[in-house]
Each structure stands twice: as structure tokens, then as C-alpha cells.
Design a protein around this motif. Structure first.
Motif, mmCIF file in Angstrom:
data_model
loop_
_atom_site.group_PDB
_atom_site.id
_atom_site.type_symbol
_atom_site.label_atom_id
_atom_site.label_comp_id
_atom_site.label_asym_id
_atom_site.label_seq_id
_atom_site.Cartn_x
_atom_site.Cartn_y
_atom_site.Cartn_z
ATOM 1 N N GLY A 52 0.818 -1.213 0.000
ATOM 2 C CA GLY A 52 0.000 0.000 0.000
ATOM 3 C C GLY A 52 0.849 1.259 0.000
ATOM 4 N N VAL A 53 1.884 1.277 0.816
ATOM 5 C CA VAL A 53 2.775 2.440 0.877
ATOM 6 C C VAL A 53 3.491 2.617 -0.455
ATOM 7 N N ALA B 68 -6.154 20.079 2.457
ATOM 8 C CA ALA B 68 -4.749 19.847 2.798
ATOM 9 C C ALA B 68 -4.420 20.615 4.058
ATOM 10 N N ARG B 69 -3.310 20.209 4.627
ATOM 11 C CA ARG B 69 -2.745 20.959 5.745
ATOM 12 C C ARG B 69 -1.250 20.917 5.591
ATOM 13 N N LYS C 62 4.799 23.601 2.549
ATOM 14 C CA LYS C 62 4.803 22.149 2.371
ATOM 15 C C LYS C 62 3.399 21.709 2.736
ATOM 16 N N LEU C 63 2.628 21.234 1.743
ATOM 17 C CA LEU C 63 1.233 20.854 1.961
ATOM 18 C C LEU C 63 1.030 19.382 1.646
ATOM 19 N N SER C 64 0.178 18.750 2.422
ATOM 20 C CA SER C 64 -0.161 17.355 2.195
ATOM 21 C C SER C 64 -1.660 17.222 1.967
ATOM 22 N N PHE C 65 -2.022 16.746 0.774
ATOM 23 C CA PHE C 65 -3.418 16.478 0.443
ATOM 24 C C PHE C 65 -3.773 15.013 0.688
ATOM 25 N N PHE C 66 -2.781 14.170 0.837
ATOM 26 C CA PHE C 66 -3.035 12.735 0.922
ATOM 27 C C PHE C 66 -2.403 12.128 2.166
ATOM 28 N N GLY C 67 -2.519 12.789 3.298
ATOM 29 C CA GLY C 67 -1.912 12.274 4.518
ATOM 30 C C GLY C 67 -0.408 12.458 4.468
ATOM 31 N N PRO C 68 0.318 11.749 5.295
ATOM 32 C CA PRO C 68 1.757 11.974 5.392
ATOM 33 C C PRO C 68 2.575 11.373 4.242
ATOM 34 N N PHE C 69 1.931 10.676 3.310
ATOM 35 C CA PHE C 69 2.676 9.962 2.276
ATOM 36 C C PHE C 69 3.097 10.827 1.101
ATOM 37 N N TYR C 70 2.419 11.943 0.889
ATOM 38 C CA TYR C 70 2.782 12.821 -0.220
ATOM 39 C C TYR C 70 2.700 14.263 0.245
#
Length: 189
Positions: A19-20, A105-106, A119-127
Motif C-alpha cells: 500500500g505504501v 490539505a494541511r 509544504k502541503l499534504s493532500f493525501f496524509g503523510p505519504f505525499y
């Protein structure tokens, strides 16, 4: 006698790793595509975060899969209680009256960047994506946003519709920053 086989744990671990890796592959694919600027400049001037917050309307962009067919695009920036920046991007799919889509995002302001780099993440910590405010009006009526690879560009305004002269001035500024305007896609509102 209890079965102490490691097989269920190994199977779970294998699925988690797969998955990762799949998420990583998606993130890599999102960054692929033509670069419209091989030499993205550093942001031109500091950003007053309080003045930058609020609603922006996308006038034009480089189009990629995650935004394909989006019209009536908005980006709402807000300061979160923990000091992070929250962003909600919204659009209508395929027409200004199409189905509503939203992505949140945050992220954080990059230290030492004068609030010009996020630095923004729309998909959790993975991207985590880089978003650079390359230039903006002194009155914060427009903004040009990109990122280091030159594959993404957004031309934003506080108004959904601007004059043709204002639009052309923003395009000219993007060209001065080194962007290939042939890759630009105008957004309908």
C-alpha cells in the motif's frame, strides 16, 4: 495448543508495504509530465500570511490528472489553531455547473522562506507537495504559484473574472518568471 504462526503478521506487513509503495508510485506519477519551466526562480517577495489567507480564484493552470476537467476552481487558505495552514481546493467537474469536488490539505510554512514556501499534504503523510508563492500583487489581488520542478503553475486572483488586460499582464509576468504559456489552461468561472 495456540497457533503462533508468523504468517498472519507477515501477510499484514506485506499488504501494508504494498500500500505504501502504491501511494509512492501515485505521488511520483503526479509529479511527472512536461516541465513548463526548467529554472523555477526563487519567490520574488515576502508574503504577509494574514493578507494571503482567504479565497483565491484560479484563472489558469498547468493541467494534471488530479485537476483534469476542473472548472470554477477556488482555493481557500486558513490558519489552523496549531499554526499550520489549511487549504481547501474546490472545483466543478467538466463545467461551471458540474458536480462539486473538494480536496483539503494541511501543511506548514517553510522556515526561513519569508512565508513564500509551503509544504502541503493532500493525501496524509505519504505525499507532501511544495507550493511556492512566486509573485503577488502588493495589494494581494493576484498571485502566481508554482513549485520547484516547473510542472505545476497556478495563476490566482481574488476575483473570479478579471479584465483581459489584467489576465494578459499576469500571463506576461508568468512568462517573465520563465514559464511556457503554451501549457497554460484557462479556467472557466
Amino acid at each position: 495448543m495456540e497457533n503462533k504462526s508468523p504468517l498472519p503478521k507477515l501477510l499484514f506487513l506485506g499488504v501494508a508495504v504494498a500500500g505504501v509503495l502504491a501511494l509512492g508510485a501515485c505521488a511520483t506519477l503526479a509529479r511527472q509530465g512536461p516541465s513548463g519551466n526548467a529554472n523555477v526562480p526563487e519567490p520574488a517577495k515576502a508574503v504577509d500570511l494574514d493578507r494571503y489567507l482567504g479565497r483565491w480564484y484560479e484563472l489558469a493552470r498547468y493541467e494534471f490528472g488530479y485537476q483534469k476537467g476542473c472548472e470554477a476552481v477556488t482555493a481557500d487558505y486558513r490558519l489552523l489553531e496549531n499554526g499550520e495552514v489549511g487549504v481547501t481546493n474546490a472545483c466543478r467537474q467538466d463545467s461551471v455547473d458540474g458536480p462539486y469536488k473538494e480536496a483539503t490539505a494541511r501543511g506548514r510554512v517553510v522556515e526561513g522562506s519569508n512565508n513564500t514556501k509551503l509544504k502541503l499534504s493532500f493525501f496524509g503523510p505519504f505525499y507532501v507537495g511544495d507550493y511556492w508563492v512566486l509573485d503577488h500583487a502588493d495589494d494581494y489581488s493576484w498571485s502566481i504559484v508554482g513549485e520547484p520542478s516547473g510542472r505545476n503553475l497556478w495563476i490566482l486572483s481574488r476575483e473570479a473574472n478579471v479584465s483581459q488586460e489584467q489576465r494578459q499582464a499576469l500571463y506576461n509576468r508568468a512568462r517573465e518568471l520563465g514559464y511556457d504559456l503554451s501549457l497554460l489552461r484557462e479556467t472557466k468561472h
